[in-house]
Design a protein around this motif. Structure first.
Motif, PDB file in Angstrom:
ATOM      1  N   ILE A  97     -60.744 -79.104  28.631  1.00 31.76           N
ATOM      2  CA  ILE A  97     -61.652 -78.082  29.143  1.00 31.76           C
ATOM      3  C   ILE A  97     -60.816 -76.826  29.323  1.00 31.76           C
ATOM      4  CG2 ILE A  97     -63.224 -79.712  30.239  1.00 31.76           C
ATOM      5  CD1 ILE A  97     -61.884 -78.985  32.933  1.00 31.76           C
ATOM      6  N   TYR A  98     -61.468 -75.659  29.238  1.00 34.03           N
ATOM      7  CA  TYR A  98     -60.719 -74.414  29.329  1.00 34.03           C
ATOM      8  C   TYR A  98     -61.677 -73.331  29.783  1.00 34.03           C
ATOM      9  CZ  TYR A  98     -56.966 -71.173  28.155  1.00 34.03           C
ATOM     10  OH  TYR A  98     -55.953 -70.249  28.224  1.00 34.03           O
ATOM     11  N   ALA A  99     -61.182 -72.372  30.548  1.00 41.15           N
ATOM     12  CA  ALA A  99     -62.005 -71.239  30.966  1.00 41.15           C
ATOM     13  C   ALA A  99     -61.130 -70.027  31.225  1.00 41.15           C
ATOM     14  CB  ALA A  99     -62.807 -71.587  32.221  1.00 41.15           C
ATOM     15  N   ILE A 100     -61.691 -68.846  30.968  1.00 37.88           N
ATOM     16  CA  ILE A 100     -61.025 -67.586  31.283  1.00 37.88           C
ATOM     17  C   ILE A 100     -62.012 -66.677  32.008  1.00 37.88           C
ATOM     18  CG2 ILE A 100     -59.398 -67.722  29.363  1.00 37.88           C
ATOM     19  CD1 ILE A 100     -61.109 -65.619  27.878  1.00 37.88           C
ATOM     20  N   GLY A 101     -61.472 -65.634  32.618  1.00 36.23           N
ATOM     21  CA  GLY A 101     -62.303 -64.650  33.301  1.00 36.23           C
ATOM     22  C   GLY A 101     -62.289 -64.847  34.801  1.00 36.23           C
ATOM     23  N   SER A 102     -62.994 -63.968  35.472  1.00 34.48           N
ATOM     24  CA  SER A 102     -62.978 -63.954  36.936  1.00 34.48           C
ATOM     25  C   SER A 102     -63.590 -65.202  37.557  1.00 34.48           C
ATOM     26  CB  SER A 102     -63.694 -62.707  37.454  1.00 34.48           C
ATOM     27  OG  SER A 102     -65.025 -62.669  36.964  1.00 34.48           O
ATOM     28  N   GLY A 103     -64.473 -65.876  36.845  1.00 30.56           N
ATOM     29  CA  GLY A 103     -65.097 -67.093  37.364  1.00 30.56           C
ATOM     30  C   GLY A 103     -64.492 -68.369  36.819  1.00 30.56           C
ATOM     31  N   SER A 104     -63.309 -68.266  36.196  1.00 34.75           N
ATOM     32  CA  SER A 104     -62.727 -69.432  35.527  1.00 34.75           C
ATOM     33  C   SER A 104     -62.434 -70.597  36.476  1.00 34.75           C
ATOM     34  CB  SER A 104     -61.468 -69.040  34.762  1.00 34.75           C
ATOM     35  OG  SER A 104     -60.477 -68.555  35.627  1.00 34.75           O
ATOM     36  N   ASP A 105     -61.953 -70.319  37.681  1.00 35.56           N
ATOM     37  CA  ASP A 105     -61.675 -71.414  38.620  1.00 35.56           C
ATOM     38  C   ASP A 105     -62.937 -72.190  38.957  1.00 35.56           C
ATOM     39  OD1 ASP A 105     -59.010 -70.694  38.673  1.00 35.56           O
ATOM     40  OD2 ASP A 105     -59.132 -69.656  40.603  1.00 35.56           O
ATOM     41  N   HIS A 106     -64.035 -71.474  39.169  1.00 36.32           N
ATOM     42  CA  HIS A 106     -65.304 -72.142  39.472  1.00 36.32           C
ATOM     43  C   HIS A 106     -65.765 -72.967  38.277  1.00 36.32           C
ATOM     44  CE1 HIS A 106     -65.571 -69.794  43.110  1.00 36.32           C
ATOM     45  NE2 HIS A 106     -65.521 -68.673  42.431  1.00 36.32           N
ATOM     46  N   ALA A 107     -65.638 -72.417  37.079  1.00 31.83           N
ATOM     47  CA  ALA A 107     -66.083 -73.114  35.875  1.00 31.83           C
ATOM     48  C   ALA A 107     -65.256 -74.370  35.623  1.00 31.83           C
ATOM     49  CB  ALA A 107     -66.014 -72.178  34.671  1.00 31.83           C
ATOM     50  N   ILE A 108     -63.948 -74.281  35.784  1.00 27.75           N
ATOM     51  CA  ILE A 108     -63.094 -75.450  35.565  1.00 27.75           C
ATOM     52  C   ILE A 108     -63.423 -76.548  36.569  1.00 27.75           C
ATOM     53  CG2 ILE A 108     -60.710 -76.285  35.749  1.00 27.75           C
ATOM     54  CD1 ILE A 108     -59.893 -73.634  34.345  1.00 27.75           C
ATOM     55  N   THR A 109     -63.624 -76.173  37.816  1.00 33.48           N
ATOM     56  CA  THR A 109     -64.000 -77.170  38.819  1.00 33.48           C
ATOM     57  C   THR A 109     -65.319 -77.833  38.454  1.00 33.48           C
ATOM     58  OG1 THR A 109     -62.818 -75.984  40.560  1.00 33.48           O
ATOM     59  CG2 THR A 109     -64.521 -77.535  41.264  1.00 33.48           C
ATOM     60  N   ALA A 110     -66.305 -77.048  38.031  1.00 37.76           N
ATOM     61  CA  ALA A 110     -67.603 -77.610  37.643  1.00 37.76           C
ATOM     62  C   ALA A 110     -67.445 -78.584  36.469  1.00 37.76           C
ATOM     63  CB  ALA A 110     -68.579 -76.490  37.297  1.00 37.76           C
ATOM     64  N   MET A 111     -66.636 -78.200  35.465  1.00 37.80           N
ATOM     65  CA  MET A 111     -66.437 -79.088  34.319  1.00 37.80           C
ATOM     66  C   MET A 111     -65.669 -80.340  34.718  1.00 37.80           C
ATOM     67  SD  MET A 111     -65.970 -76.493  31.062  1.00 37.80           S
ATOM     68  CE  MET A 111     -64.672 -75.466  31.772  1.00 37.80           C
ATOM     69  N   ASP A 112     -64.714 -80.211  35.641  1.00 35.71           N
ATOM     70  CA  ASP A 112     -64.013 -81.391  36.162  1.00 35.71           C
ATOM     71  C   ASP A 112     -64.988 -82.367  36.817  1.00 35.71           C
ATOM     72  OD1 ASP A 112     -61.424 -80.747  35.372  1.00 35.71           O
ATOM     73  OD2 ASP A 112     -60.862 -79.873  37.319  1.00 35.71           O
ATOM     74  N   MET A 113     -66.047 -81.833  37.382  1.00 38.24           N
ATOM     75  CA  MET A 113     -67.050 -82.657  38.058  1.00 38.24           C
ATOM     76  C   MET A 113     -68.150 -83.147  37.108  1.00 38.24           C
ATOM     77  SD  MET A 113     -65.867 -82.854  41.099  1.00 38.24           S
ATOM     78  CE  MET A 113     -67.238 -83.602  41.922  1.00 38.24           C
ATOM     79  N   GLN A 122     -73.054 -71.313  34.596  1.00 35.64           N
ATOM     80  CA  GLN A 122     -74.132 -71.163  35.574  1.00 35.64           C
ATOM     81  C   GLN A 122     -73.588 -71.296  37.000  1.00 35.64           C
ATOM     82  OE1 GLN A 122     -76.866 -74.272  34.170  1.00 35.64           O
ATOM     83  NE2 GLN A 122     -78.426 -72.672  33.939  1.00 35.64           N
ATOM     84  N   MET A 123     -72.739 -72.298  37.205  1.00 35.35           N
ATOM     85  CA  MET A 123     -72.171 -72.507  38.539  1.00 35.35           C
ATOM     86  C   MET A 123     -71.250 -71.350  38.927  1.00 35.35           C
ATOM     87  SD  MET A 123     -73.635 -75.174  39.598  1.00 35.35           S
ATOM     88  CE  MET A 123     -72.738 -75.430  41.094  1.00 35.35           C
ATOM     89  N   ALA A 124     -70.456 -70.859  37.989  1.00 37.40           N
ATOM     90  CA  ALA A 124     -69.569 -69.726  38.274  1.00 37.40           C
ATOM     91  C   ALA A 124     -70.387 -68.503  38.677  1.00 37.40           C
ATOM     92  CB  ALA A 124     -68.697 -69.417  37.060  1.00 37.40           C
ATOM     93  N   ALA A 125     -71.523 -68.309  38.035  1.00 35.75           N
ATOM     94  CA  ALA A 125     -72.374 -67.155  38.346  1.00 35.75           C
ATOM     95  C   ALA A 125     -72.901 -67.205  39.778  1.00 35.75           C
ATOM     96  CB  ALA A 125     -73.528 -67.068  37.355  1.00 35.75           C
ATOM     97  N   LYS A 126     -72.970 -68.399  40.360  1.00 33.25           N
ATOM     98  CA  LYS A 126     -73.435 -68.514  41.748  1.00 33.25           C
ATOM     99  C   LYS A 126     -72.381 -68.047  42.749  1.00 33.25           C
ATOM    100  CE  LYS A 126     -76.782 -72.161  41.173  1.00 33.25           C
ATOM    101  NZ  LYS A 126     -77.411 -73.282  41.838  1.00 33.25           N
ATOM    102  N   ARG A 127     -71.094 -68.067  42.366  1.00 36.12           N
ATOM    103  CA  ARG A 127     -70.016 -67.761  43.302  1.00 36.12           C
ATOM    104  C   ARG A 127     -69.173 -66.546  42.939  1.00 36.12           C
ATOM    105  NH1 ARG A 127     -71.927 -69.886  47.520  1.00 36.12           N
ATOM    106  NH2 ARG A 127     -72.221 -72.127  47.427  1.00 36.12           N
ATOM    107  N   ASP A 128     -69.163 -66.168  41.663  1.00 39.42           N
ATOM    108  CA  ASP A 128     -68.313 -65.067  41.201  1.00 39.42           C
ATOM    109  C   ASP A 128     -69.162 -63.824  40.961  1.00 39.42           C
ATOM    110  OD1 ASP A 128     -65.963 -63.773  40.074  1.00 39.42           O
ATOM    111  OD2 ASP A 128     -66.984 -64.014  38.154  1.00 39.42           O
ATOM    112  N   THR A 129     -68.849 -62.733  41.652  1.00 37.37           N
ATOM    113  CA  THR A 129     -69.650 -61.519  41.521  1.00 37.37           C
ATOM    114  C   THR A 129     -69.506 -60.847  40.159  1.00 37.37           C
ATOM    115  OG1 THR A 129     -67.887 -60.172  42.505  1.00 37.37           O
ATOM    116  CG2 THR A 129     -69.585 -61.051  43.995  1.00 37.37           C
ATOM    117  N   GLY A 130     -68.494 -61.220  39.382  1.00 36.24           N
ATOM    118  CA  GLY A 130     -68.306 -60.642  38.058  1.00 36.24           C
ATOM    119  C   GLY A 130     -68.969 -61.423  36.950  1.00 36.24           C
TER     120      GLY A 130
END
Length: 146
Positions: A97-113, A122-130
């Motif tokens: 799994i891989y992600a870049i950008g301001s919401g990457s931490d949220h996206a990686i956590t979601a994919m880990d789950m 979608q999940m990153a958009a709920k927490r990352d203002t960018g």
């Protein structure tokens, strides 16, 4: 900035453009195809062309505040460029799994789950203002590199 996520042969990305804390546009196409190569762009839109030019051998003459996930038919890559480091290109393992950008931490956590790349953005958009706007997903066919 943005969120771009990769998992299981799918790249998902948002469409929001911001300046500081202000949403400028929420339906921008961040997937650019140039010479048969697909660039999924993150960072300042004014630097997208400079990064794409560097990928094709252009000289980096200034700091480039952009990065991208690139699908070029041979592999999947994360790319960036700057004065000090020049152009760089790192392989992305296709079974990862891989992600870049301001919401990457949220996206990686979601994919880990267990979330898909699309669900992760979608999940990153709920927490990352960018991250926000329309979320798009593209299936990428790539070769052995990466």
């Amino acid at each position: 900035m943005t969120t771009i996520a990769y998992k299981d042969g799918v790249i998902a990305y948002d469409s929001q453009i911001t300046s500081g804390n202000t949403i400028i546009y929420d339906d921008y196409q961040k997937c650019h195809q140039v010479k048969g190569v697909r660039f999924f762009m993150s960072g300042k839109t004014c630097d997208y062309t400079a990064l794409q030019d560097a990928y094709f051998g252009g000289v980096v003459t200034r700091e480039v505040d952009a990065s991208a996930i690139v699908a070029d038919g041979e592999g999947l890559w994360c790319i960036g460029a700057g004065i000090q480091e020049g152009f760089w290109k790192s392989p992305i393992m296709l079974d990862s799994i891989y992600a870049i950008g301001s919401g990457s931490d949220h996206a990686i956590t979601a994919m880990d789950m267990g979330a898909s790349a699309y669900e992760a953005v979608q999940m990153a958009a709920k927490r990352d203002t960018g991250t926000g706007g329309t979320i798009r997903a593209v299936t990428v066919g790539v070769g052995k590199a990466g």
